[in-house]
Write a protein that holds these residues in place. Structure first.
Motif, PDB file in Angstrom:
ATOM      1  N   PHE A 157       1.023  -1.381  -0.262  1.00  9.44           N
ATOM      2  CA  PHE A 157       0.230  -0.249  -0.032  1.00  9.44           C
ATOM      3  C   PHE A 157       0.773   1.081   0.111  1.00  9.44           C
ATOM      4  O   PHE A 157       1.462   1.279   1.174  1.00  9.44           O
ATOM      5  N   SER A 183      -1.574   6.589   2.649  1.00 10.36           N
ATOM      6  CA  SER A 183      -1.179   6.521   4.885  1.00 10.36           C
ATOM      7  C   SER A 183      -1.803   6.072   5.830  1.00 10.36           C
ATOM      8  O   SER A 183      -2.778   5.016   5.302  1.00 10.36           O
ATOM      9  N   ALA A 184      -0.747   5.444   6.752  1.00 12.22           N
ATOM     10  CA  ALA A 184      -1.583   5.023   8.132  1.00 12.22           C
ATOM     11  C   ALA A 184      -2.731   5.270   9.116  1.00 12.22           C
ATOM     12  O   ALA A 184      -3.278   4.718   9.544  1.00 12.22           O
ATOM     13  N   ASP A 225      -4.677   0.447   5.233  1.00  9.92           N
ATOM     14  CA  ASP A 225      -3.713   0.048   6.486  1.00  9.92           C
ATOM     15  C   ASP A 225      -4.204  -1.226   7.286  1.00  9.92           C
ATOM     16  O   ASP A 225      -4.230  -1.532   8.100  1.00  9.92           O
ATOM     17  N   SER A 249      -5.221  -3.987   5.998  1.00  6.07           N
ATOM     18  CA  SER A 249      -3.756  -4.725   5.612  1.00  6.07           C
ATOM     19  C   SER A 249      -3.946  -5.395   7.142  1.00  6.07           C
ATOM     20  O   SER A 249      -3.226  -6.673   6.876  1.00  6.07           O
ATOM     21  N   ARG A 250      -3.361  -4.712   7.953  1.00 10.82           N
ATOM     22  CA  ARG A 250      -2.733  -5.423   9.005  1.00 10.82           C
ATOM     23  C   ARG A 250      -3.692  -6.382   9.530  1.00 10.82           C
ATOM     24  O   ARG A 250      -3.007  -7.178  10.279  1.00 10.82           O
ATOM     25  N   TYR A 259       2.572  -8.298   4.305  1.00 10.63           N
ATOM     26  CA  TYR A 259       1.610  -6.677   4.496  1.00 10.63           C
ATOM     27  C   TYR A 259       3.391  -5.774   4.136  1.00 10.63           C
ATOM     28  O   TYR A 259       3.535  -5.517   5.041  1.00 10.63           O
ATOM     29  N   ARG A 261       3.502  -1.306   3.688  1.00 14.80           N
ATOM     30  CA  ARG A 261       3.039   0.061   3.734  1.00 14.80           C
ATOM     31  C   ARG A 261       4.643   1.380   2.997  1.00 14.80           C
ATOM     32  O   ARG A 261       5.485   1.394   4.123  1.00 14.80           O
ATOM     33  N   ASP A 316       4.983   5.519   2.591  1.00 13.18           N
ATOM     34  CA  ASP A 316       4.581   6.632   2.894  1.00 13.18           C
ATOM     35  C   ASP A 316       3.975   7.450   1.464  1.00 13.18           C
ATOM     36  O   ASP A 316       5.298   7.415   0.778  1.00 13.18           O
TER      37      ASP A 316
END
Length: 381
Positions: free
Chosen positions: A335, A338-339, A344, A347-348, A354, A356, A358
């Motif tokens: 991804f 943004s968190a 996010d 997915s977590r 996974y 991510r 920024d």
């Protein structure tokens, strides 16, 4: 889908006649129409009389089907594609399309016990909310994309006209009976506009397709065979991050191992931008058109992993629904975003590999591509 429907503002035992308004209905490509058709089918199977009204590029049609103890009537209006090259023409298309949808639906709207409309096409709220006095059924707004917030987020400079439109939109939002949002990030955004939380329900879309453990992916295009393949599928539009992906992918190939090949089974301005950049830089990639829904499971099981992107300015205004099917495929997911996005969050929690990056950090994305390639090699995928 049934489990998700039970969280809806609709009381499944009392709202017998339901009208749903959306945009492009299958077989036309459009995530909102696909989900609303599934929604309508499940409601009909539960004993409701459901009318689904939307658009079709192939021409107008009407079909009534008996499903379980209920009925589903699908009404399609002939429509031309959205003119995406001009904001003015797009606005005129939207106004005319909204007027047509409401005009065709009006008789059924007045008789309905419950009305569900979506954020696609935009600005239906400006017609339906003022008509609230003439409607006996509960009016529920399923916000898919926030408008005009998405238009505002796409502008380089503030627009007085869009600011006035946002004020008017928030006025009508406070007069709708209930809302459905796609994620917790959207719930926060909507609450910030002055809508009380007790009028908002989180109802996620879920995956439009199902997978079996025995399902295998479609054969890879010949130029991708033997490489680590990362797939972006679906719409790649103005809300999706391009800069970080383009520059990070270039770094991966010009300064890294170059093991990952990006496959764009996509349409939209973002996809066209990436194609132009990769072609100019002579970077390897594969481009193909989006496929029909019935072929989606084979496509999503074909690569080694999936890519989802979202610009920071669109977090909470747009929820990339493609993430549900990507996660259900059980393949790794990357991804770029943004968190604070529900992408996010989901997915977590999914239990798949996974990573991510920024937005604005292409070197971080390039490093993740290396880790993704290492994982694919080590897992023997």
């Amino acid at each position: 889908m049934i489990e998700l429907l039970e969280q809806s503002p609709f009381d499944l035992s009392s709202e017998r006649r339901i009208v749903i308004i959306a945009d492009w209905l299958p077989p036309d490509f459009g995530a909102v129409g696909q989900y609303m058709q599934m929604r309508a089918q499940v409601l009909a199977e539960h004993g409701h009389d459901v009318t689904l009204i939307g658009l079709a590029s192939a021409g107008a049609s009407r079909r009534e089907t008996q499903l379980g103890e209920g009925t589903l009537t699908e009404i399609r209006l002939a429509a031309r594609p959205v003119p995406r090259g001009s904001l003015v023409l797009r606005l005129l298309w939207t106004i005319w399309t909204d007027l047509r949808l409401v005009a065709v639906a009006f008789g059924r709207l007045r008789a309905a016990d419950g009305i569900l409309f979506t954020g696609s096409p935009p600005f239906l709220i400006h017609l339906l909310a003022p008509l609230r006095l003439f409607l006996k059924g509960r009016l529920v707004y399923r916000i898919t994309d926030f408008h005009p917030e998405c238009l505002i987020a796409a502008q380089e400079r503030p627009s007085l006209l869009l600011g006035i439109l946002l004020t008017l939109t928030n006025f009508w939002r406070r007069r709708v009976d209930g809302f459905e949002v796609l994620g917790e990030d959207q719930l926060r955004r909507l609450h910030d506009t002055g809508v009380a939380e007790n009028r908002i329900t989180l109802v996620r879309d879920g995956s439009p397709v199902s997978f079996k453990d025995s399902d295998v992916g479609d054969p890879l295009p010949s130029d991708l065979v033997g490489h680590c393949v990362l797939l972006y599928s679906g719409n790649y539009g103005i809300a999706h991050e391009v800069e970080t992906v383009a520059e990070g992918y270039r770094l991966h190939h010009e300064g890294g191992t170059g093991r990952v090949r990006l496959w764009l089974s996509a349409s939209g301005a973002g996809a066209e931008d990436l194609v132009e950049r990769f072609t100019a830089a002579k970077l390897p990639f594969h481009k193909s058109a989006p496929i029909p829904l019935e072929r989606l499971p084979g496509l999503l099981r074909a690569p080694h992993g999936h890519l989802v992107t979202l610009k920071d300015s669109f977090v909470g205004f747009v929820m990339p629904s493609k993430v549900y099917a990507c996660l259900d495929s059980r393949l790794p997911l990357i991804f770029v975003g943004s968190a604070t996005s529900d992408v996010d969050l989901l997915s977590r929690a999914a239990g798949v590999p996974y990573w991510r990056a920024d937005c604005g950090k292409p070197a971080e994305f390039a490093e993740i591509l290396e880790r993704f390639a290492d994982f694919t090699r080590d897992s023997g995928s």
